[in-house]
Every structure is written in structure tokens, then in C-alpha cells.
Design a protein around this motif. Structure first.
Motif, PDB file in Angstrom:
ATOM      1  N   PHE A 162       3.422   3.989  12.629  1.00 24.47           N
ATOM      2  CA  PHE A 162       4.597   4.422  13.372  1.00 24.47           C
ATOM      3  C   PHE A 162       5.878   3.943  12.702  1.00 24.47           C
ATOM      4  N   ASP A 163       5.766   2.930  11.863  1.00 23.01           N
ATOM      5  CA  ASP A 163       6.954   2.310  11.283  1.00 23.01           C
ATOM      6  C   ASP A 163       6.818   2.089   9.778  1.00 23.01           C
ATOM      7  N   VAL A 164       6.199   3.032   9.077  1.00 19.33           N
ATOM      8  CA  VAL A 164       6.083   2.881   7.633  1.00 19.33           C
ATOM      9  C   VAL A 164       7.435   3.146   6.981  1.00 19.33           C
ATOM     10  N   ALA A 165       7.630   2.560   5.831  1.00 21.02           N
ATOM     11  CA  ALA A 165       8.835   2.833   5.059  1.00 21.02           C
ATOM     12  C   ALA A 165       8.617   4.112   4.252  1.00 21.02           C
ATOM     13  N   ILE A 166       9.691   4.844   4.038  1.00 21.41           N
ATOM     14  CA  ILE A 166       9.642   6.069   3.248  1.00 21.41           C
ATOM     15  C   ILE A 166      10.554   5.861   2.034  1.00 21.41           C
ATOM     16  N   PRO A 167       9.983   5.353   0.929  1.00 20.81           N
ATOM     17  CA  PRO A 167      10.817   5.071  -0.239  1.00 20.81           C
ATOM     18  C   PRO A 167      11.299   6.312  -0.985  1.00 20.81           C
ATOM     19  N   CYS A 168      10.680   7.464  -0.721  1.00 10.99           N
ATOM     20  CA  CYS A 168      11.073   8.688  -1.415  1.00 10.99           C
ATOM     21  C   CYS A 168      10.727   9.896  -0.564  1.00 10.99           C
ATOM     22  N   GLU A 169      11.673  10.821  -0.473  1.00  3.29           N
ATOM     23  CA  GLU A 169      11.439  12.111   0.196  1.00  3.29           C
ATOM     24  C   GLU A 169      12.356  13.131  -0.460  1.00  3.29           C
TER      25      GLU A 169
ATOM     26  N   THR B 268       8.030  19.917   0.337  1.00  2.78           N
ATOM     27  CA  THR B 268       8.494  18.553   0.538  1.00  2.78           C
ATOM     28  C   THR B 268       7.520  17.587  -0.113  1.00  2.78           C
ATOM     29  N   PHE B 269       8.079  16.661  -0.877  1.00  7.74           N
ATOM     30  CA  PHE B 269       7.317  15.565  -1.476  1.00  7.74           C
ATOM     31  C   PHE B 269       7.755  14.300  -0.753  1.00  7.74           C
ATOM     32  N   VAL B 270       6.787  13.488  -0.362  1.00  2.00           N
ATOM     33  CA  VAL B 270       7.119  12.266   0.355  1.00  2.00           C
ATOM     34  C   VAL B 270       6.195  11.136  -0.084  1.00  2.00           C
ATOM     35  N   ALA B 271       6.754   9.935  -0.101  1.00  2.00           N
ATOM     36  CA  ALA B 271       5.968   8.729  -0.368  1.00  2.00           C
ATOM     37  C   ALA B 271       6.166   7.793   0.815  1.00  2.00           C
TER      38      ALA B 271
ATOM     39  N   PHE C  30       0.882  -1.148   0.000  1.00  2.00           N
ATOM     40  CA  PHE C  30       0.000   0.000   0.000  1.00  2.00           C
ATOM     41  C   PHE C  30       0.933   1.214   0.000  1.00  2.00           C
ATOM     42  N   ARG C  31       0.665   2.197  -0.880  1.00  4.38           N
ATOM     43  CA  ARG C  31       1.532   3.378  -0.954  1.00  4.38           C
ATOM     44  C   ARG C  31       0.686   4.639  -1.073  1.00  4.38           C
ATOM     45  N   ALA C  32       1.237   5.723  -0.547  1.00  2.73           N
ATOM     46  CA  ALA C  32       0.579   7.020  -0.663  1.00  2.73           C
ATOM     47  C   ALA C  32       1.646   8.098  -0.758  1.00  2.73           C
ATOM     48  N   THR C  33       1.311   9.169  -1.456  1.00  2.48           N
ATOM     49  CA  THR C  33       2.224  10.298  -1.602  1.00  2.48           C
ATOM     50  C   THR C  33       1.523  11.580  -1.187  1.00  2.48           C
ATOM     51  N   MET C  34       2.329  12.561  -0.837  1.00  2.00           N
ATOM     52  CA  MET C  34       1.782  13.865  -0.479  1.00  2.00           C
ATOM     53  C   MET C  34       2.904  14.886  -0.562  1.00  2.00           C
ATOM     54  N   ASN C  35       2.528  16.127  -0.709  1.00  2.00           N
ATOM     55  CA  ASN C  35       3.504  17.208  -0.617  1.00  2.00           C
ATOM     56  C   ASN C  35       2.930  18.306   0.272  1.00  2.00           C
ATOM     57  N   TYR C  36       3.838  19.106   0.814  1.00  3.08           N
ATOM     58  CA  TYR C  36       3.410  20.187   1.696  1.00  3.08           C
ATOM     59  C   TYR C  36       4.395  21.329   1.569  1.00  3.08           C
ATOM     60  N   GLU C  37       3.862  22.533   1.431  1.00  4.55           N
ATOM     61  CA  GLU C  37       4.695  23.735   1.312  1.00  4.55           C
ATOM     62  C   GLU C  37       4.605  24.555   2.596  1.00  4.55           C
ATOM     63  N   SER C  38       5.764  25.045   3.040  1.00  2.00           N
ATOM     64  CA  SER C  38       5.825  25.844   4.250  1.00  2.00           C
ATOM     65  C   SER C  38       7.074  26.727   4.211  1.00  2.00           C
ATOM     66  N   PRO C  39       7.031  27.857   4.907  1.00  5.28           N
ATOM     67  CA  PRO C  39       8.244  28.679   5.001  1.00  5.28           C
ATOM     68  C   PRO C  39       9.305  28.026   5.902  1.00  5.28           C
ATOM     69  N   ASN C  40       8.919  26.993   6.627  1.00  8.89           N
ATOM     70  CA  ASN C  40       9.823  26.296   7.535  1.00  8.89           C
ATOM     71  C   ASN C  40      10.074  24.886   7.004  1.00  8.89           C
ATOM     72  N   LEU C  41      11.342  24.514   6.812  1.00 10.83           N
ATOM     73  CA  LEU C  41      11.681  23.212   6.235  1.00 10.83           C
ATOM     74  C   LEU C  41      11.182  22.059   7.103  1.00 10.83           C
ATOM     75  N   ALA C  42      11.412  22.151   8.403  1.00 14.13           N
ATOM     76  CA  ALA C  42      10.977  21.074   9.303  1.00 14.13           C
ATOM     77  C   ALA C  42       9.456  20.911   9.251  1.00 14.13           C
ATOM     78  N   SER C  43       8.743  22.004   9.216  1.00 15.34           N
ATOM     79  CA  SER C  43       7.280  21.962   9.145  1.00 15.34           C
ATOM     80  C   SER C  43       6.829  21.355   7.809  1.00 15.34           C
ATOM     81  N   SER C  44       7.517  21.698   6.750  1.00 15.95           N
ATOM     82  CA  SER C  44       7.189  21.142   5.438  1.00 15.95           C
ATOM     83  C   SER C  44       7.350  19.627   5.443  1.00 15.95           C
ATOM     84  N   LYS C  45       8.457  19.149   5.999  1.00 17.41           N
ATOM     85  CA  LYS C  45       8.706  17.701   6.050  1.00 17.41           C
ATOM     86  C   LYS C  45       7.696  16.992   6.949  1.00 17.41           C
ATOM     87  N   GLU C  46       7.479  17.549   8.136  1.00 17.77           N
ATOM     88  CA  GLU C  46       6.573  16.918   9.107  1.00 17.77           C
ATOM     89  C   GLU C  46       5.151  16.829   8.574  1.00 17.77           C
ATOM     90  N   ASN C  47       4.663  17.902   7.983  1.00 24.70           N
ATOM     91  CA  ASN C  47       3.285  17.913   7.489  1.00 24.70           C
ATOM     92  C   ASN C  47       3.102  17.046   6.245  1.00 24.70           C
TER      93      ASN C  47
END
Length: 159
Positions: free
Chosen positions: A89-96, A108-111, A19-36
Motif C-alpha cells: 500500500f505504501d511502496v515507493a515509485i522511483p520511476c514512472e 506506462t513503465f513503472v518501477a 526489493f525492486r520490480a518493474t512492469m509496463n502496460y499498454e492501454s488506449p486509456n492513460l489512467a488504465s495504463s498507469k493503474e495496471n
């Protein structure tokens, strides 16, 4: 005419094994962009898994002609929610990938992915341990329906 194709980073799709899902998030803060981005991708993954397992439960209950169909479906849905919550809590992140835009914001784009076996094994264990459901539970039939639904998901995702 004049359309420009956009290449989306981390564009991965569910298949018969994950099962896979992707999302992206834009923020003026890098950590916030990655976390969201990660949080929203996990939320999307959770919804995908729960929808897929609901379909498996409904098909299985009809195929097996289970009298307490709604109880069986509720048990599968409840079990799936519990398993997904643990698995997230333990999903794999094949792309970030992170990009900085001209305006200074970070995008940030993450899968994320979760093995179908993780979900199947958790549901199977829960169902086979439930004394009330054990009489209606046929492990091989459930597995067959699960595999068919995963193949159908893969075909839908690759259209």
C-alpha cells in the motif's frame, strides 16, 4: 546483425537495500495504463519478496537445525505475506514514465521498491513475538542469512 538494442525506461533492479520490480502496460486509456502497470509491478514485487524470504527461512532453519522446520518456514512465509500486503500500500515509485504510441495507445513503465528493512523488521518482530518459535529464533543468525540472501539477489540481478 541488424539487431537494435531497446532501452527500457524504469529499468531498476533489486540490490542489497531494496526489493525492486518493474512492469509496463499498454492501454488506449492513460489512467488504465498507469493503474495496471502499477498493479502488475506490485504483484511482481510481492512475488520477489516472498521467494527471497522463503529462501532465507529455509537456509536459516537448516543452519539452526530446527526440528519443526516446516512449521518455522510456514510461519515465515505467512508473516512475509502479511507484511508484503501491508507494504504494497505504501511502496515507493522511483520511476514512472508514460508514452503515447503511434496508434494512440498509452504505454506506462513503472518501477516500485520496498526497503529490505521494512520486510526484515516485520518478520523479525513477528518471529521474536511467537512464544513457540522464540526458542529456535536467533536474531543475529537470521539477520546474517537475510543479508547474505540480499547480496546474492543483488549479484543475480546485475548479471
Amino acid at each position: 546483425v541488424g539487431d537494435v538494442e531497446i532501452k527500457i525506461p524504469c529499468d531498476v533492479r533489486s540490490d542489497k537495500n531494496f526489493f525492486r520490480a518493474t512492469m509496463n502496460y499498454e492501454s488506449p486509456n492513460l489512467a488504465s495504463s498507469k493503474e495496471n502497470a502499477l498493479m502488475q509491478a506490485k504483484s511482481r514485487l510481492s512475488g520477489l519478496i516472498q521467494t527471497q524470504m522463503k529462501s532465507v527461512a529455509e537456509r536459516y532453519a537448516v543452519d539452526r537445525n530446527i526440528n519443526g522446520k516446516s512449521g518455522f518456514n510456514e510461519k515465515v512465509e505467512r508473516t512475509t505475506r502479511e507484511i508484503v500486503n501491508e507494504a504494497l500500500f505504501d511502496v515507493a515509485i522511483p520511476c514512472e514514465k508514460q508514452f503515447q504510441k503511434a496508434n494512440g495507445n498509452y504505454n506506462t513503465f513503472v518501477a516500485v521498491e520496498c526497503s529490505k528493512e521494512t520486510i526484515y523488521n516485520g518478520v523479525e518482530k513477528s518471529l521474536s513475538n511467537d512464544a513457540k518459535l522464540r526458542q529456535d529464533y536467533d536474531q543475529q543468525k537470521f539477520r546474517d542469512v537475510f543479508e547474505e540472501e540480499m547480496e546474492k539477489l543483488e549479484k543475480e540481478q546485475n548479471k
